[in-house]
Design an enzyme around this catalytic site. Structure first.
Site, mmCIF file in Angstrom:
data_model
loop_
_atom_site.group_PDB
_atom_site.id
_atom_site.type_symbol
_atom_site.label_atom_id
_atom_site.label_comp_id
_atom_site.label_asym_id
_atom_site.label_seq_id
_atom_site.Cartn_x
_atom_site.Cartn_y
_atom_site.Cartn_z
ATOM 1 C CB CYS A 123 -0.970 -0.051 1.172
ATOM 2 S SG CYS A 123 -2.478 0.866 0.835
ATOM 3 C CG HIS A 164 -3.454 -3.631 3.236
ATOM 4 N ND1 HIS A 164 -2.385 -3.103 3.928
ATOM 5 C CD2 HIS A 164 -4.184 -2.579 2.817
ATOM 6 C CE1 HIS A 164 -2.468 -1.783 3.926
ATOM 7 N NE2 HIS A 164 -3.554 -1.431 3.261
ATOM 8 C CD GLU A 182 -0.995 -6.186 5.178
ATOM 9 O OE1 GLU A 182 -0.737 -6.437 3.974
ATOM 10 O OE2 GLU A 182 -1.160 -5.029 5.598
HETATM 11 N N1 GLN Z 1 -2.036 6.644 2.886
HETATM 12 C C1 GLN Z 1 -2.148 5.895 1.686
HETATM 13 C C2 GLN Z 1 -3.533 5.998 1.078
HETATM 14 O O1 GLN Z 1 -4.465 6.350 1.760
HETATM 15 C C3 GLN Z 1 -1.795 4.442 1.927
HETATM 16 C C4 GLN Z 1 -2.775 3.739 2.801
HETATM 17 C C5 GLN Z 1 -2.248 2.445 3.366
HETATM 18 O O2 GLN Z 1 -1.064 2.191 3.327
HETATM 19 N N2 GLN Z 1 -3.131 1.639 3.921
HETATM 20 O O3 GLN Z 1 -3.720 5.710 -0.076
#
Ligand code: GLN
Length: 557
Positions: free
Chosen positions: A380, A506, A508
């Site tokens: 992300c 994600h 994970e």
């Molecule tokens: N801050 C970034 C976004 O909102 C990444 C979010 C995250 O890593 N979950 O896109």
């Protein structure tokens, strides 16, 4: 249908979630169909708006619910796939009650904790009680017995037992039996008082799970049994595990927990089959090799903040028969250069996150991984920052940035999702939950997944700006996966690097023991290969991913 309620006594952080999940593992190993849910007494509607420093990671479900990290344990320890109905907070309960009141659903009645609040709680247990799907519902109540916020939940359980009959319900109380050094003694008093508190509310536990530093001897078990009115064999010892949390189901089984629970609930089952679980634990405990992985993030002192990531690394490492030496690096310390901090690692992982703090340090880590051909996994935000790094240092787009950090950046390589413009509320307002990703054939991503369509869980507001795609692709930056319509970048990789992978989602949240996530497994395998190759930059290109021509890429919008 049988119900197990798990409460906690004396102090928080006893690993109640892990204990509940472990019981789930054991009952599933006895071929029972199990579902778990968590009741959280705090007033936040969900933990999505809470700081990971305070509350640990926010665990995201398929349906996009932002939930307590214990749901992560539930999904990792059992086969259940959870939804937003598996996590109920006081915030949600009161929101429901107040909305009903405003609609006039209470027909002029005075709205009260009993019965209106407790009704909402009981409804939630019933919602999961689908006999055709499950045999047992395990409900964990967050917090500690005696907390003011927890009272409506405990009262709801009391009423629920009355309604379904005590023969179908079991209360399990997880408690602390502290060791007092000066007296060389384990002390039962806190547990007695905690159980007394439960009884005051009308709840009698049938099983005590005693978290203790030392073994409980016979006398102590007798004492707890007598004072707490629990059968002696239902006083279960749960000591800290030696190596890994995945040992907990095995130690609880050795204490006879699953057999006891089945007896108490009159459940006829075969003996548990724990063969695969034991094998997994064996691989975690006794790996034949080790690999050093750096995690460069923001909450390095809070182990719970990246819980699912650490677990995913464990799963992947076990599948490669290796152990992991984690090097946790606070990204802020890399802001002015990596300064040798990354020179001894075989893989660099940059997790997700929000806000500008630590961003430059993570960018430096990504650069180091790219230049030294060290396997990189960016999750992300970790993918977004690797993108910015490549744009700045390879494509010469000096001012490349994310509009998250600089609203008016002239080069918004990462920018706000179209659907996010105009969104003001912080709660549950991101792009959340499971979305499909189409993988570009011939990429490393395809090789890793062995598939061209995958679904993964998301939680973000910003995205790769497709305007930069061609320019970056020309320099070796490949968008290897997109949303099915090709408009959103979901996966990136570098053409001339053994393993430089970033994903907008994600992974994970979908890794399990014995079922590691492909991106993590690929990452660990690449780190092992890097270790064997030595720290020298490889020039053979043998392990480099297949190049992807522009034609093979999906069309840009
Ligand atoms: N801050 C970034 C976004 O909102 C990444 C979010 C995250 O890593 N979950 O896109």
């Amino acid at each position: 249908m049988k119900y197990i309620f798990v409460t906690g006594g004396v102090v928080s952080s006893l690993g109640k979630g892990l204990t509940a999940a472990s019981l789930g593992t054991l009952l599933e190993a006895r071929r029972l169909r199990v579902v778990l849910q968590k009741f959280d007494p705090y007033l936040n509607v969900d933990p999505g708006t809470m700081n990971p420093f305070q509350h640990g990671e926010v665990y995201v479900l398929n349906d996009g619910a932002e939930t307590d990290l214990d749901l992560g344990h539930y999904e990792r320890f059992t086969n259940c796939v959870l939804t937003r109905y598996n996590n109920l907070t006081s915030g949600q309960v009161y929101e429901t009650v107040i909305l009903k009141e405003r609609r006039g659903d209470y027909l002029g009645k005075t709205v009260q904790v009993i019965p209106h609040v407790t009704d909402v709680i009981k409804d939630r247990i019933r919602q999961l009680s689908d006999e055709s799907k499950y045999d047992v519902v395990i409900t964990e109540i967050g917090g500690t017995t005696g907390d003011i916020e927890g009272l409506p939940f405990l009262e709801a359980i009391r009423q629920f037992i009355l309604e379904v009959g005590p023969q179908h319900v079991l209360n399990m109380h997880v408690t602390l039996v502290p060791y007092i050094k000066a007296a060389h003694e384990l002390k039962t008093k806190p547990t007695q008082q905690s159980v007394a508190k439960l009884r005051e509310i009308g709840l009698q536990p049938q099983v005590l799970i005693c978290r203790a530093e030392k073994p409980l001897d016979r006398d102590l078990r007798r004492k707890l049994s007598m004072f707490c009115s629990v059968a002696e064999k239902a006083v279960i010892e749960e000591r800290d595990v030696e190596h890994t949390i995945y040992e907990v189901p095995l130690t609880l089984h050795a204490e006879g927990l699953d057999e006891l629970v089945c007896d108490l609930l009159h459940l006829e089952t075969p003996k548990p089959d724990l063969k695969d679980w034991r094998k997994f634990v064996e691989r975690v405990v006794n790996p034949s090799k080790r690999v050093k992985i750096a995690v460069v993030g923001k909450y390095m002192d809070v182990r719970d903040a990246y819980k699912s990531i650490y677990e995913s690394l464990t799963h992947a490492a076990a599948s490669e028969d290796c152990g992991i030496d984690l090097k946790l690096i606070d990204a802020e310390t890399l802001a002015n250069g990596v300064d040798g901090q990354l020179k001894d690692v075989a893989g660099i992982l940059v997790p997700g996150g929000f806000g500008v703090r630590g961003a430059e340090g993570k960018i430096n880590a990504a650069r180091y991984a790219r230049e030294h051909r060290i396997p990189y996994l960016g999750l992300c935000l970790g993918m977004q920052l690797a993108t910015i790094e490549f744009a700045r240092n390879v494509c010469g787009i000096k001012d490349a940035n994310s509009t998250e950090f600089d609203k008016i950046t002239p080069q918004p390589v990462i920018s706000l999702l179209e659907e996010q413009r105009g969104v003001r509320n912080k709660g549950a307002s991101m792009r959340l939950g499971t979305w499909p990703t189409k993988i570009v054939p011939g990429t490393l991503a395809e090789k890793i997944y062995g598939d061209t369509e995958v679904t993964e869980r998301h939680r973000h507001r910003y995205e790769f700006n497709m305007k930069y795609r061609e320019q970056m692709n020309a320099k070796g930056f490949v968008i290897s996966g997109t949303s099915p319509d090709g408009t959103l970048a979901e996966l990136i990789e570098l053409r001339n690097h053994p393993y430089f992978v970033g994903c907008q989602y994600h992974p994970e949240f979908q890794s399990k023991p014995n079922k590691p996530h492909p991106l993590f497994r690929g990452f660990i395998a690449a780190a092992l290969a890097f270790q064997v190759r030595g720290q020298k930059p490889s020039t053979t290109g043998k392990e480099a991913p297949t190049s992807v021509s522009d034609e093979e890429l999906v069309l840009q919008r």
